[in-house]
Design an enzyme around this catalytic site. Sequence first.
Site, PDB file in Angstrom:
ATOM      1  N   ALA A   1      -0.515  12.081   1.850  1.00 58.35           N
ATOM      2  CA  ALA A   1      -1.023  13.091   2.781  1.00 58.35           C
ATOM      3  C   ALA A   1      -2.448  13.510   2.393  1.00 58.35           C
ATOM      4  O   ALA A   1      -3.266  13.834   3.259  1.00 58.35           O
ATOM      5  CB  ALA A   1      -0.093  14.298   2.804  1.00 58.35           C
TER       6      ALA A   1
ATOM      7  N   GLU B   1      -2.954  -4.435  -3.253  1.00 53.55           N
ATOM      8  CA  GLU B   1      -3.396  -5.333  -4.330  1.00 53.55           C
ATOM      9  C   GLU B   1      -3.429  -4.599  -5.668  1.00 53.55           C
ATOM     10  O   GLU B   1      -2.979  -5.112  -6.688  1.00 53.55           O
ATOM     11  CB  GLU B   1      -4.804  -5.886  -4.036  1.00 53.55           C
TER      12      GLU B   1
ATOM     13  N   CYS C   1     -10.192  -5.044  -0.008  1.00 49.11           N
ATOM     14  CA  CYS C   1     -11.331  -4.114  -0.005  1.00 49.11           C
ATOM     15  C   CYS C   1     -12.160  -4.293  -1.283  1.00 49.11           C
ATOM     16  O   CYS C   1     -11.724  -4.941  -2.240  1.00 49.11           O
ATOM     17  CB  CYS C   1     -10.855  -2.678   0.145  1.00 49.11           C
TER      18      CYS C   1
ATOM     19  N   ASN D   1       0.832  -1.204   0.000  1.00 47.05           N
ATOM     20  CA  ASN D   1       0.000   0.000   0.000  1.00 47.05           C
ATOM     21  C   ASN D   1       0.867   1.255   0.000  1.00 47.05           C
ATOM     22  O   ASN D   1       1.923   1.302   0.627  1.00 47.05           O
ATOM     23  CB  ASN D   1      -1.037   0.002   1.136  1.00 47.05           C
TER      24      ASN D   1
ATOM     25  N   TYR E   1      -5.312  11.848   1.650  1.00 48.43           N
ATOM     26  CA  TYR E   1      -5.614  10.426   1.870  1.00 48.43           C
ATOM     27  C   TYR E   1      -6.143   9.642   0.657  1.00 48.43           C
ATOM     28  O   TYR E   1      -5.649   8.552   0.378  1.00 48.43           O
ATOM     29  CB  TYR E   1      -6.585  10.260   3.048  1.00 48.43           C
TER      30      TYR E   1
ATOM     31  N   GLU F   1       0.465   5.186   0.684  1.00 40.55           N
ATOM     32  CA  GLU F   1      -0.432   6.223   1.216  1.00 40.55           C
ATOM     33  C   GLU F   1       0.024   7.621   0.808  1.00 40.55           C
ATOM     34  O   GLU F   1       1.111   7.800   0.253  1.00 40.55           O
ATOM     35  CB  GLU F   1      -0.526   6.066   2.741  1.00 40.55           C
TER      36      GLU F   1
HETATM   37  N1  THU Z   1      -5.360  -1.488   2.304  1.00 41.94           N
HETATM   38  C1  THU Z   1      -4.804  -2.263   1.349  1.00 41.94           C
HETATM   39  O1  THU Z   1      -3.635  -2.063   0.949  1.00 41.94           O
HETATM   40  N2  THU Z   1      -5.547  -3.261   0.824  1.00 41.94           N
HETATM   41  C2  THU Z   1      -6.833  -3.527   1.171  1.00 41.94           C
HETATM   42  O2  THU Z   1      -7.459  -4.361   0.546  1.00 41.94           O
HETATM   43  C3  THU Z   1      -7.431  -2.852   2.322  1.00 41.94           C
HETATM   44  C4  THU Z   1      -6.713  -1.672   2.817  1.00 41.94           C
HETATM   45  C5  THU Z   1      -4.563  -0.381   2.841  1.00 41.94           C
HETATM   46  C6  THU Z   1      -5.086   0.975   2.453  1.00 41.94           C
HETATM   47  C7  THU Z   1      -4.507   1.838   3.547  1.00 41.94           C
HETATM   48  O3  THU Z   1      -3.196   2.218   3.166  1.00 41.94           O
HETATM   49  C8  THU Z   1      -4.422   0.902   4.750  1.00 41.94           C
HETATM   50  O4  THU Z   1      -4.561  -0.415   4.255  1.00 41.94           O
HETATM   51  C9  THU Z   1      -5.494   1.151   5.783  1.00 41.94           C
HETATM   52  O5  THU Z   1      -6.762   1.114   5.230  1.00 41.94           O
END
Ligand code: THU
Length: 161
Positions: free
Chosen positions: A67, A76, A113, A63, A69, A65
Amino acid sequence: MASELNINICIDVLDSAEELTQQEREAMEMAQQAASDAYAPYSNFLVGAALVLEDGTMFKGSNQENAAYPSGLCAERTALFAMSAHHPNKKIRMIAVTARRRSEQHFLPAMPCGACRQVMAEYEHKQHEAIPVLLQGPDGKFYRLRSVGDLLPFQFNKEHL
Ligand code: THU
């Protein structure tokens, strides 16, 4: 009288890494490594994904991220988009996903997600072959699903356009 439509989803529950195939173990280890490289300074929730392609090439994503959001991206989709950019014509043979908190070493259940499920479904549909999904489960277990379709029944795809 209304009829009922039942959807059956079969998930293999593997009690430990010893029950994984060698390829699954390697993919899960790569996903775990990827999680450690996640750029997640805001949530400190580290997610890693690994893809195995038809020629054995492995690809990882974590993941990312931001600033601002919503500008970030899940592990994935990071892996899938990078894979498709580099290998647009290769089929995916497996997706492995794991997660952990930065402050803890043990891995947590990784439940992709909704948006990631939709993106996985796109590539599964594109390649006309099921993509098995291996998820980190609770208490050191793993969940093996035979296809992305099992993660996203009633999916929207290009046939619906
Ligand atoms: N996140 C993922 O990388 N994959 C998912 O399927 C669910 C959430 C990440 C997004 C964010 O950086 C962190 O988890 C918290 O939600």
